[in-house]
Scaffold this active site. Structure first.
Site, mmCIF file in Angstrom:
data_model
loop_
_atom_site.group_PDB
_atom_site.id
_atom_site.type_symbol
_atom_site.label_atom_id
_atom_site.label_comp_id
_atom_site.label_asym_id
_atom_site.label_seq_id
_atom_site.Cartn_x
_atom_site.Cartn_y
_atom_site.Cartn_z
ATOM 1 N N HIS A 1 -9.883 1.594 0.041
ATOM 2 C CA HIS A 1 -9.697 2.227 1.350
ATOM 3 C C HIS A 1 -11.038 2.189 2.092
ATOM 4 C CE1 HIS A 1 -6.028 3.752 -0.402
ATOM 5 N NE2 HIS A 1 -5.720 4.453 0.671
ATOM 6 N N HIS B 1 1.058 5.027 -2.226
ATOM 7 C CA HIS B 1 0.546 5.926 -3.277
ATOM 8 C C HIS B 1 1.729 6.619 -3.942
ATOM 9 C CE1 HIS B 1 -3.689 5.866 -1.723
ATOM 10 N NE2 HIS B 1 -3.050 5.543 -0.610
ATOM 11 N N HIS C 1 0.850 -1.203 0.000
ATOM 12 C CA HIS C 1 0.000 0.000 0.000
ATOM 13 C C HIS C 1 0.880 1.245 0.000
ATOM 14 C CE1 HIS C 1 -3.997 1.849 1.437
ATOM 15 N NE2 HIS C 1 -3.154 2.861 1.357
ATOM 16 N N ASP D 1 1.884 3.906 3.117
ATOM 17 C CA ASP D 1 0.849 4.810 2.596
ATOM 18 C C ASP D 1 1.450 5.977 1.805
ATOM 19 O OD1 ASP D 1 -1.848 5.326 2.219
ATOM 20 O OD2 ASP D 1 -2.201 6.195 4.203
ATOM 21 N N ASP D 2 1.882 7.005 2.498
ATOM 22 C CA ASP D 2 2.452 8.220 1.874
ATOM 23 C C ASP D 2 3.652 8.634 2.741
ATOM 24 O OD1 ASP D 2 -0.003 8.790 0.036
ATOM 25 O OD2 ASP D 2 -0.873 8.637 2.034
ATOM 26 N N GLU E 1 -10.856 3.654 7.634
ATOM 27 C CA GLU E 1 -9.760 4.569 8.022
ATOM 28 C C GLU E 1 -10.446 5.753 8.707
ATOM 29 O OE1 GLU E 1 -7.828 6.631 4.798
ATOM 30 O OE2 GLU E 1 -6.023 7.056 5.949
HETATM 31 N N1 ADE Z 1 -4.766 8.928 -0.729
HETATM 32 C C1 ADE Z 1 -3.486 8.988 -0.325
HETATM 33 N N2 ADE Z 1 -3.380 8.628 0.963
HETATM 34 C C2 ADE Z 1 -4.634 8.323 1.382
HETATM 35 C C3 ADE Z 1 -5.197 7.889 2.601
HETATM 36 N N3 ADE Z 1 -4.444 7.658 3.692
HETATM 37 N N4 ADE Z 1 -6.522 7.693 2.667
HETATM 38 C C4 ADE Z 1 -7.292 7.908 1.594
HETATM 39 N N5 ADE Z 1 -6.817 8.310 0.425
HETATM 40 C C5 ADE Z 1 -5.495 8.521 0.322
HETATM 41 ZN ZN ZN Z 2 -3.705 4.869 1.217
#
Ligand code: ADE
Ligand code: ZN
Length: 321
Positions: A187, A12, A10, A267-268, A190
């Site tokens: 997703h 992005h 996961h 994630d990011d 969350e």
């Molecule tokens: N796009 C990038 N990171 C995300 C996240 N944590 N939740 C939803 N969309 C995303």
């Molecule tokens: Zn994500």
């Protein structure tokens, strides 16, 4: 610490862009990015909604296929530094060619070139629609995914703001992707609660991005465990976005104890000041997770990866004790 080969499910692509990379592109293109970085040069955001805005503002400098080739290379080089050998990256035709299939093919070819420049990490693409852009755009995104499904594009997913619409609004897109043979993830759980996870299951996904708020519903936790649904858990992201105050309050340990299949991703990463090494260290400190537990976690990830049987076997062999 550990030499375990790591598997990440996961990530992005735009969210993994190093801030210096985005600043460099902005300088090359003479673009001024406002409200994206703080005074230390890190990405700056207040909350989840603002995070999504800053994320999209930073993509302003990612214009051409070659920008994406360079981005892919930069992201994978970072993954390699943290021992990642296989990664699934979320790719959005919304940012790559505006969901036009021929343009998307050009971006995809460039992304594959960038991936080939970092052979230490095997990459697959999960084409990802963006929930707050709405179901019509998601249909076009799914069409891009279906048209390019194959050995590299192996999955379809949805990110974005869970507060907008329902998972069910996107059923057409997920059906289209399934018919093209793609693995499915979305997703949920969350910022949305257990109900969003239930809706995700209705879409027929085998994996859920985050999914951690299922912990608020015992019956749902049991169902996820029984059905073998795999959660792409991103603990550092959840802590950074304020879902849980600290790693040791994160539900990943309780989910694992309850028999839910959990994996660990970032994630990011630069947005959340994390990487696969920091996730390892923080979970080790919070729950005493050792190499044997992480070996299990990466094996679960290999088993759930959207890849062909030969790749899966290769990954599992590398993880064999
Ligand atoms: N796009 C990038 N990171 C995300 C996240 N944590 N939740 C939803 N969309 C995303
Ligand atoms: Zn994500």
């Amino acid at each position: 610490m550990t030499d375990l080969p790591r598997i990440e499910l996961h990530l992005h692509i735009e969210g993994a862009a190093p801030p210096a990379f985005i600043r460099g592109l902005a300088a090359e293109k003479d673009v001024t990015l406002r409200g994206v970085f703080d005074e230390t040069g890190a990405y700056a955001f207040r909350d989840f909604g603002h995070f999504l805005q800053v994320y999209e503002a930073a993509t302003e400098v990612l214009k051409t296929p070659d920008d994406y080739r360079r981005l892919t290379r930069a992201v994978l080089e970072q993954s390699a530094e943290h021992g990642v050998v296989y990664t699934e990256m979320f790719l959005s035709p919304d940012f790559c060619g505006g969901r036009d299939v021929p343009a998307w093919r050009d971006y995809l070819a460039a992304i594959r070139e960038g991936a080939a420049e970092v052979p230490e990490v095997e990459m697959r693409g999960v084409v990802t629609c963006i929930r707050h852009f709405g179901p019509d755009k998601a249909r076009e995104t799914a069409t891009c995914a279906a048209e390019t499904a194959g050995e590299f594009v192996t999955g379809f997913g949805m990110g974005g703001n869970e507060a907008i619409g329902t998972q069910g609004d996107f059923a057409w897109a997920f059906d289209c992707a399934r018919e093209a043979g793609l693995g499915l993830t979305t997703h949920a759980g969350e910022f949305g609660g257990p109900e969003s996870v239930r809706q995700a299951l209705e879409l027929g996904v085998s994996r859920i991005g985050h999914g951690v708020r299922c912990i608020e519903d015992d019956t749902l936790v049991d169902r996820l465990a029984e059905d073998g649904i795999v959660l792409e858990v991103c603990p550092g992201s959840n802590v950074a976005l304020g879902l849980y105050p600290r790693f040791d309050r994160h539900p990943i340990e309780r989910l694992r104890e309850r028999g839910v299949k959990v994996t660990v991703s970032t994630d990011d990463p630069p947005f959340f000041h994390t990487d696969m090494t920091r996730e390892y260290e923080a979970l080790n400190r919070a729950f005493g997770w050792d190499e044997a537990i992480f070996s299990d976690i990466y094996r679960t990830a290999a088993e759930a990866a959207f890849c062909d049987a030969a790749t899966r076997k290769r990954l599992l062999d590398r993880l064999a004790p």
